[in-house]
Design a protein around this motif. Sequence first.
Motif, PDB file in Angstrom:
ATOM      1  N   ASN A  86       0.797  -0.757  -0.439  1.00 20.35           N
ATOM      2  CA  ASN A  86      -0.162   0.021   0.057  1.00 20.35           C
ATOM      3  C   ASN A  86       0.786   1.271   0.064  1.00 20.35           C
ATOM      4  OD1 ASN A  86      -2.268   2.356  -0.035  1.00 20.35           O
ATOM      5  ND2 ASN A  86      -2.636   1.109   1.996  1.00 20.35           N
TER       6      ASN A  86
ATOM      7  N   GLY B 181      -1.533   3.764  -4.316  1.00 22.09           N
ATOM      8  CA  GLY B 181      -1.171   3.401  -5.236  1.00 22.09           C
ATOM      9  C   GLY B 181      -0.674   4.232  -6.002  1.00 22.09           C
ATOM     10  N   LYS B 182       0.901   3.828  -5.698  1.00 22.42           N
ATOM     11  CA  LYS B 182       1.459   4.248  -6.929  1.00 22.42           C
ATOM     12  C   LYS B 182       2.308   3.458  -7.484  1.00 22.42           C
ATOM     13  CE  LYS B 182       2.998   8.718  -4.661  1.00 22.42           C
ATOM     14  NZ  LYS B 182       1.989   9.120  -3.825  1.00 22.42           N
ATOM     15  N   ASP B 183       2.788   3.034  -8.486  1.00 25.02           N
ATOM     16  CA  ASP B 183       3.317   2.095  -9.385  1.00 25.02           C
ATOM     17  C   ASP B 183       4.206   1.426  -9.151  1.00 25.02           C
ATOM     18  OD1 ASP B 183       3.295   0.213 -11.588  1.00 25.02           O
ATOM     19  OD2 ASP B 183       3.259   2.248 -13.056  1.00 25.02           O
TER      20      ASP B 183
ATOM     21  N   ASP C  73      -0.260  -5.179 -10.840  1.00 24.73           N
ATOM     22  CA  ASP C  73      -1.153  -4.249 -10.003  1.00 24.73           C
ATOM     23  C   ASP C  73      -2.425  -4.592  -9.736  1.00 24.73           C
ATOM     24  OD1 ASP C  73       0.290  -1.730 -11.302  1.00 24.73           O
ATOM     25  OD2 ASP C  73      -1.136  -1.570 -13.614  1.00 24.73           O
ATOM     26  N   THR C  74      -2.723  -4.488  -8.679  1.00 29.30           N
ATOM     27  CA  THR C  74      -4.249  -5.229  -7.780  1.00 29.30           C
ATOM     28  C   THR C  74      -5.308  -4.601  -8.285  1.00 29.30           C
ATOM     29  OG1 THR C  74      -2.464  -5.358  -5.763  1.00 29.30           O
ATOM     30  CG2 THR C  74      -4.833  -6.057  -5.498  1.00 29.30           C
TER      31      THR C  74
ATOM     32  N   LYS D  28      -8.036  -2.345 -10.014  1.00 29.80           N
ATOM     33  CA  LYS D  28      -7.391  -0.916 -10.589  1.00 29.80           C
ATOM     34  C   LYS D  28      -6.775  -0.045  -9.923  1.00 29.80           C
ATOM     35  CE  LYS D  28     -12.015  -0.022 -12.095  1.00 29.80           C
ATOM     36  NZ  LYS D  28     -13.636   0.590 -12.008  1.00 29.80           N
ATOM     37  N   SER D  29      -6.181  -0.782  -8.858  1.00 25.86           N
ATOM     38  CA  SER D  29      -4.390  -0.200  -7.676  1.00 25.86           C
ATOM     39  C   SER D  29      -3.001  -0.706  -8.587  1.00 25.86           C
ATOM     40  CB  SER D  29      -4.846  -0.593  -6.810  1.00 25.86           C
ATOM     41  OG  SER D  29      -3.800  -0.245  -6.198  1.00 25.86           O
ATOM     42  N   LYS D  30      -2.555   0.439  -8.774  1.00 24.93           N
ATOM     43  CA  LYS D  30      -1.093   0.387  -8.941  1.00 24.93           C
ATOM     44  C   LYS D  30      -0.451   0.168  -8.253  1.00 24.93           C
ATOM     45  CE  LYS D  30      -1.410   2.589 -13.155  1.00 24.93           C
ATOM     46  NZ  LYS D  30      -0.878   2.134 -14.550  1.00 24.93           N
ATOM     47  N   ASP D  31      -0.993  -0.067  -6.663  1.00 25.84           N
ATOM     48  CA  ASP D  31      -0.158  -1.162  -6.097  1.00 25.84           C
ATOM     49  C   ASP D  31       0.231  -2.691  -6.129  1.00 25.84           C
ATOM     50  OD1 ASP D  31       0.882   0.648  -3.485  1.00 25.84           O
ATOM     51  OD2 ASP D  31      -1.223   1.416  -3.123  1.00 25.84           O
TER      52      ASP D  31
ATOM     53  N   SER E  28       0.320  -6.781  -5.556  1.00 26.57           N
ATOM     54  CA  SER E  28      -0.169  -8.100  -3.635  1.00 26.57           C
ATOM     55  C   SER E  28       0.388  -8.918  -5.298  1.00 26.57           C
ATOM     56  CB  SER E  28      -1.590  -7.709  -3.976  1.00 26.57           C
ATOM     57  OG  SER E  28      -2.469  -7.938  -4.947  1.00 26.57           O
TER      58      SER E  28
ATOM     59  N   TYR F 286       5.505   2.614   1.510  1.00 27.98           N
ATOM     60  CA  TYR F 286       5.265   2.505   1.836  1.00 27.98           C
ATOM     61  C   TYR F 286       4.233   1.061   2.370  1.00 27.98           C
ATOM     62  CZ  TYR F 286       8.425  -1.263   0.878  1.00 27.98           C
ATOM     63  OH  TYR F 286       9.141  -1.947   0.751  1.00 27.98           O
TER      64      TYR F 286
END
Length: 163
Positions: free
Chosen positions: A100, A103-105, A122-123, A125-128, A130, A156
Amino acid sequence: MRNFRPGLYSGGAWFSALLAAIIATPVIAQTVPNFRTLKLAPGFSSTQGKTNGYTGGTFSLSAISNRDRDGKMCIGFADSNPDFIIELDKDFSRLQVLVNSGGKDTTLVIRGPNKTIRCGDDTGKSKDASIDDQQWPSGKYEVWVGAFEPGVKFNYTLSVKEK
């Protein structure tokens, strides 16, 4: 040995002993994480599975592996040293590892026992990044959290969750 003067070293006995000790000492390579080691056993709490770090390296994570065990690409840039070590006390049937950064890539690479590689980007729609995967045998896991671009610094939180 051009400047060696035997009289100065008492016959060189101490030098021979030192050389023998150096040759006889085994070299033990240990991986030291940039931030910390998480030691987790079944039923661990959410606080035990949570830690903080930051990205910022220029080492290409694809050098660890181009693809993971499921064929996912391993991408991003981090420090060559792992950011974290996760030590699993027992086997886990399923774990989720989440980054987390707001939302950064970010990207994620995990190398486990027997050099098993898991990669995440990417997770949803998030760029974070997982990884949600099954079959986590007990042992040590090296974890790299990277950024999509080299040298970019993102703070993060890394969370490990038992599923």
